[in-house]
Design a protein around this motif. Structure first.
Motif, PDB file in Angstrom:
ATOM      1  N   SER A 123     -17.908 -27.957 -19.952  1.00  0.00           N
ATOM      2  CA  SER A 123     -17.548 -29.204 -20.630  1.00  0.00           C
ATOM      3  C   SER A 123     -18.186 -29.247 -22.016  1.00  0.00           C
ATOM      4  CB  SER A 123     -18.023 -30.409 -19.816  1.00  0.00           C
ATOM      5  OG  SER A 123     -19.446 -30.446 -19.781  1.00  0.00           O
ATOM      6  N   ILE A 124     -17.672 -30.124 -22.845  1.00  0.00           N
ATOM      7  CA  ILE A 124     -18.283 -30.343 -24.155  1.00  0.00           C
ATOM      8  C   ILE A 124     -19.715 -30.839 -23.985  1.00  0.00           C
ATOM      9  CG2 ILE A 124     -18.197 -31.750 -26.243  1.00  0.00           C
ATOM     10  CD1 ILE A 124     -16.162 -29.554 -26.285  1.00  0.00           C
ATOM     11  N   ASP A 125     -19.953 -31.624 -22.940  1.00  0.00           N
ATOM     12  CA  ASP A 125     -21.318 -32.090 -22.640  1.00  0.00           C
ATOM     13  C   ASP A 125     -22.280 -30.918 -22.471  1.00  0.00           C
ATOM     14  OD1 ASP A 125     -21.430 -34.888 -22.671  1.00  0.00           O
ATOM     15  OD2 ASP A 125     -20.317 -34.998 -20.798  1.00  0.00           O
ATOM     16  N   MET A 126     -21.839 -29.882 -21.743  1.00  0.00           N
ATOM     17  CA  MET A 126     -22.692 -28.717 -21.507  1.00  0.00           C
ATOM     18  C   MET A 126     -23.041 -28.013 -22.814  1.00  0.00           C
ATOM     19  SD  MET A 126     -20.983 -26.900 -18.190  1.00  0.00           S
ATOM     20  CE  MET A 126     -20.837 -27.740 -16.611  1.00  0.00           C
ATOM     21  N   ILE A 127     -22.034 -27.865 -23.656  1.00  0.00           N
ATOM     22  CA  ILE A 127     -22.257 -27.186 -24.939  1.00  0.00           C
ATOM     23  C   ILE A 127     -23.204 -28.010 -25.807  1.00  0.00           C
ATOM     24  CG2 ILE A 127     -21.152 -26.307 -27.039  1.00  0.00           C
ATOM     25  CD1 ILE A 127     -18.591 -25.969 -25.321  1.00  0.00           C
ATOM     26  N   ALA A 128     -22.994 -29.323 -25.827  1.00  0.00           N
ATOM     27  CA  ALA A 128     -23.864 -30.198 -26.612  1.00  0.00           C
ATOM     28  C   ALA A 128     -25.305 -30.140 -26.104  1.00  0.00           C
ATOM     29  CB  ALA A 128     -23.336 -31.632 -26.548  1.00  0.00           C
TER      30      ALA A 128
END
Length: 200
Positions: free
Chosen positions: A30-35
């Motif tokens: 997810s984008i959350d993981m990358i962030a």
């Protein structure tokens, strides 16, 4: 300066996304993981990429650029067919191992690209098979390769170098250079290269 900062931050996002996509798969990241990996917020990511699919497409663009630029560099050198084939295979194997995470993404995640990007990527990499087949035809014409179907041989050699990253272990032997030169010899054997016919 502003453009350089923009590209630097965009590059940092890509650097964090690549191993995540390779290890966990595109759908599981997810984008959350990358962030979280970057210690930034999701809006920061969205400043540089519209969504997760835009990130994936940028990675494929990078893969194509690295690979095709390298292939063009190999073909830019004028040398006999056997040397050209060996140089091409060695480049391909070393690039595969050096960019193993990108290779995993390329082989596993094409289905998540837009139709337009998927078509473009396939066309770009098809050019490699065409160039390789042309090289094999030239070697056959000169009498140094004994290959009945250059197009089929080209695809077989491509598949041989595609999957090296699956079994390579960086902590062991042989080295990437040893593997590259060994597979180059296998490719020459596959087209029944005979140094005697080349006047060597």
């Amino acid at each position: 300066m502003r453009d350089e900062v923009f590209e630097f931050k965009r590059e940092r996002i890509l650097q964090e996304a690549v191993p995540l996509f390779a290890e966990r798969g595109f759908q599981s990241v997810s984008i959350d993981m990358i962030a979280k990996q970057l210690h930034v917020t999701k809006p920061f990511i969205y400043t540089y990429f519209e969504n997760k699919h835009a990130l994936l497409e940028a990675i494929f663009e990078r893969i194509s650029q690295l690979f095709l630029t390298g292939v063009e560099g190999v073909f830019a050198v004028d040398r006999p067919p056997a040397e050209q084939l060996a140089a091409l295979v060695e480049f391909y194997v070393l690039q595969n191992l050096k960019s193993a995470n990108m290779t995993v993404i390329f082989l596993n995640e094409e289905k998540h690209l837009s139709e337009e990007t998927r078509r473009k990527v396939r066309e770009q990499f098809h050019m490699f098979d065409v160039k390789l087949a042309d090289l094999l035809r030239e070697g056959a014409r000169q009498g140094v390769f004994d290959v009945e179907d250059p197009a089929l041989a080209s695809m077989a050699i491509s598949d041989m170098v595609h999957w090296v990253h699956r079994w390579y272990r960086p902590e062991g032997r042989p080295t990437p250079e040893d593997i590259a030169s060994g597979i180059a010899r296998l490719a020459l054997n596959a087209v029944r290269y005979d140094p005697a016919r080349a006047g060597m």
